[in-house]
Design a protein around this motif. Structure first.
Motif, mmCIF file in Angstrom:
data_model
loop_
_atom_site.group_PDB
_atom_site.id
_atom_site.type_symbol
_atom_site.label_atom_id
_atom_site.label_comp_id
_atom_site.label_asym_id
_atom_site.label_seq_id
_atom_site.Cartn_x
_atom_site.Cartn_y
_atom_site.Cartn_z
ATOM 1 N N ARG A 211 35.574 43.243 34.009
ATOM 2 C CA ARG A 211 36.425 42.544 35.318
ATOM 3 C C ARG A 211 36.745 43.330 36.298
ATOM 4 N NH1 ARG A 211 41.759 40.941 36.636
ATOM 5 N NH2 ARG A 211 42.677 42.442 35.371
ATOM 6 N N ALA A 212 37.087 44.777 35.785
ATOM 7 C CA ALA A 212 37.321 45.688 36.942
ATOM 8 C C ALA A 212 36.063 46.236 37.578
ATOM 9 C CB ALA A 212 37.943 46.821 36.161
ATOM 10 N N GLU A 213 34.918 46.165 37.042
ATOM 11 C CA GLU A 213 33.408 46.441 37.650
ATOM 12 C C GLU A 213 33.192 45.573 38.558
ATOM 13 O OE1 GLU A 213 31.325 47.360 34.132
ATOM 14 O OE2 GLU A 213 31.547 49.436 34.369
ATOM 15 N N THR B 101 49.312 49.798 35.823
ATOM 16 C CA THR B 101 48.755 48.941 35.085
ATOM 17 C C THR B 101 49.342 48.739 33.717
ATOM 18 O OG1 THR B 101 47.230 50.362 33.754
ATOM 19 C CG2 THR B 101 46.339 49.164 35.544
ATOM 20 N N ARG C 184 47.987 52.997 44.045
ATOM 21 C CA ARG C 184 47.283 52.686 42.877
ATOM 22 C C ARG C 184 48.434 51.767 42.013
ATOM 23 N NH1 ARG C 184 42.324 55.510 42.266
ATOM 24 N NH2 ARG C 184 42.257 57.072 43.739
ATOM 25 N N GLU D 276 37.635 43.557 29.918
ATOM 26 C CA GLU D 276 38.587 44.008 31.191
ATOM 27 C C GLU D 276 37.874 45.070 31.919
ATOM 28 O OE1 GLU D 276 41.978 44.445 33.477
ATOM 29 O OE2 GLU D 276 41.186 43.039 32.104
ATOM 30 N N ALA E 298 35.287 43.611 40.236
ATOM 31 C CA ALA E 298 36.169 43.625 41.436
ATOM 32 C C ALA E 298 35.744 44.954 42.270
ATOM 33 C CB ALA E 298 37.487 43.876 41.019
ATOM 34 N N ILE E 299 35.301 45.839 41.662
ATOM 35 C CA ILE E 299 34.653 47.137 42.453
ATOM 36 C C ILE E 299 33.527 46.731 43.253
ATOM 37 C CG2 ILE E 299 33.484 49.370 42.110
ATOM 38 C CD1 ILE E 299 35.696 49.759 39.745
#
Length: 65
Positions: free
Chosen positions: A41-43, A13, A10, A38, A45-46
């Motif tokens: 953006r992470a969702e 960050t 992991r 943010e 990428a998932i």
């Protein structure tokens, strides 16, 4: 399992929550907007990784029968 996404290290960050006690209302609103961006953006990428995984699974699926 080899290649399993969950087995990857992991990323660190370095996220440090802001001291909201000293922030103005306007600064808090800006901070919340940045956090929401943010999270989006992470969702994304998932979702992209899930789509890639589904495509790979479909490509490498053994024929039935």
């Amino acid at each position: 399992m080899i290649g399993d996404e969950d087995d990857r290290p992991r990323a660190q960050t370095g996220f440090r929550p802001a001291d909201v006690a000293v922030m103005s209302v306007a600064a808090l609103q800006e901070y919340v907007a940045e956090l929401r961006a943010e999270i989006a953006r992470a969702e994304a990428a998932i979702e992209a990784r899930g789509s890639s995984r589904q495509a790979a699974d479909a490509f490498f699926r053994l024929p039935e029968g």
